[in-house]
Design a protein around this motif. Structure first.
Motif: not given
Length: 156
Positions: A130-131, A85-89, A137-140, A109-112
């Motif tokens: 990184v979450e 959970d990136i918000d918690e981190a 999902h497609v990468a960006d 990258i890869r919609s993370s």
């Protein structure tokens, strides 16, 4: 807070020769590759078990990775840690008084979902949280490019 190391980013002057070493010589499977024109970088993810090595090559000398390479040469660029959970981190890091580059997550990258800790707080190591995205999902490519730009700015 960290689940595991997600990847390490390595700045390289040229992607094909780096792939000859990391993919062909060391046997790491290429799992993803993309050019991010607006950030001036080409990134390649190579598998190492459930982790990755991310190779970052500049599209020109004026790009963030190009400037990084000119100043420091090829080598370790950043370390990325996977979090559930990136918000918690991010809240945990803020409570500890650790300086952040990103106060809120961004798309990587890869919609993370990703965020960076300021290298001034981590002994000059650019740290990425990184979450991973939900399956399918497609990468960006934003994380690779963002890391390149941030590392150059913060280390100058």
């Amino acid at each position: 807070m960290f689940d595991r190391i997600d990847h390490i980013g390595i700045a390289v002057p040229e992607l094909e020769s780096a792939l000859q070493l990391w993919r062909d010589g060391l046997g790491m499977a290429l799992s993803h590759r993309e050019v991010v024109d607006d950030q001036g970088v080409e990134a390649a993810l190579l598998d190492v078990g459930e982790n990755h090595v991310e190779l970052l090559a500049p599209l020109g000398p004026e790009t963030a990775v190009g400037k990084f390479l000119a100043k420091r040469g090829p080598g370790l660029h950043h370390v990325a840690y996977q979090v559930h959970d990136i918000d918690e981190a991010l809240e945990s890091v803020k409570r500890q008084g650790i300086a952040l580059i990103d106060q809120q997550p961004r798309v990587g990258i890869r919609s993370s979902r990703v965020a960076f800790i300021n290298p001034s707080a981590t002994g000059r190591v650019l740290v990425e949280l990184v979450e991973p995205a939900a399956a399918g999902h497609v990468a960006d490519g934003a994380a690779a490019a963002g890391a390149a730009a941030l590392a150059t700015e913060e280390r100058n």
